[in-house]
Write an enzyme that holds these catalytic residues in place. Sequence first.
Site, mmCIF file in Angstrom:
data_model
loop_
_atom_site.group_PDB
_atom_site.id
_atom_site.type_symbol
_atom_site.label_atom_id
_atom_site.label_comp_id
_atom_site.label_asym_id
_atom_site.label_seq_id
_atom_site.Cartn_x
_atom_site.Cartn_y
_atom_site.Cartn_z
ATOM 1 N N SER A 132 75.082 14.205 58.808
ATOM 2 C CA SER A 132 75.596 13.080 58.015
ATOM 3 C C SER A 132 74.940 11.903 57.141
ATOM 4 C CB SER A 132 77.082 12.545 58.211
ATOM 5 O OG SER A 132 77.188 11.499 59.148
ATOM 6 N N SER B 209 65.108 11.337 56.647
ATOM 7 C CA SER B 209 65.121 11.503 58.437
ATOM 8 C C SER B 209 64.172 9.903 59.303
ATOM 9 C CB SER B 209 64.444 12.567 59.503
ATOM 10 O OG SER B 209 64.657 11.806 60.478
ATOM 11 N N ARG B 210 64.751 8.699 59.299
ATOM 12 C CA ARG B 210 63.505 8.054 59.743
ATOM 13 C C ARG B 210 62.544 8.318 60.576
ATOM 14 N NH1 ARG B 210 69.003 6.493 59.521
ATOM 15 N NH2 ARG B 210 69.319 5.406 61.811
ATOM 16 N N ASP C 118 73.115 18.896 63.662
ATOM 17 C CA ASP C 118 72.499 17.042 63.933
ATOM 18 C C ASP C 118 70.610 17.558 63.926
ATOM 19 O OD1 ASP C 118 73.379 14.763 62.935
ATOM 20 O OD2 ASP C 118 73.899 14.088 64.113
ATOM 21 N N LYS D 217 67.894 14.049 69.151
ATOM 22 C CA LYS D 217 67.676 14.231 68.349
ATOM 23 C C LYS D 217 66.799 13.633 67.539
ATOM 24 C CE LYS D 217 71.612 12.655 65.156
ATOM 25 N NZ LYS D 217 70.731 11.413 64.378
#
Length: 204
Positions: A9, A127-128, A117, A62
């Site tokens: 999310s 995505s940082r 995820d 992740k």
Amino acid sequence: MISVVSGPSHAEEVAQSMLTYLTVASTNKTQAERVRNMLDCHFIHTCYNNDVLGLECAAVMKNIYAIALGVSTSLGYGDNLQAVLITSAMKELGALLEVTDSRTPCRNLASFTYLADMLATCYSKHSRNRTFGELLGRGYDPQQIRLMQKMVAEGYYAVKAVFELSHTMKIEMPIVRSLYNVIYKEAGVNREFHHLLNNLINNI
């Protein structure tokens, strides 16, 4: 009694009301249903899972593997290799859960709850943690990257914690170990990842 909410999310997509699936985990299904009712709407759909610890571990791991994927991208490795890297990452996650939570032997790590995820965090431009890895692969110092990024890359902290846990519990986690060596032991990223990525066959 707690409930845990897991993605994928990315906030950028949720803010645009883009279709998003979430997992709500709790050992109390009635409580989880209350949380689901608060979240469900025309663009957010939720499912239930009772594996709270598994979901929490997957959410931590992740971020670590997104850093690894970002590094591999900057070093010039392609989609073929990255698919194997993700497979190897899921095996490491399974090994961690097997040792830390053997009470849930039938969890399917290939299911949406765990894998989705992971994929979103590893592959998304939002995505940082992947961005952290890309900069790491380009040769930036970890402390430089932390100053450059406006948001926290949780994987930076998770690498150290999970490496220490794996060492204590004697769990073989080569991806975590390589990232730990690069981020905290100043190992050369090219040499460390060349060895790791050319030996993934031993970890799948």
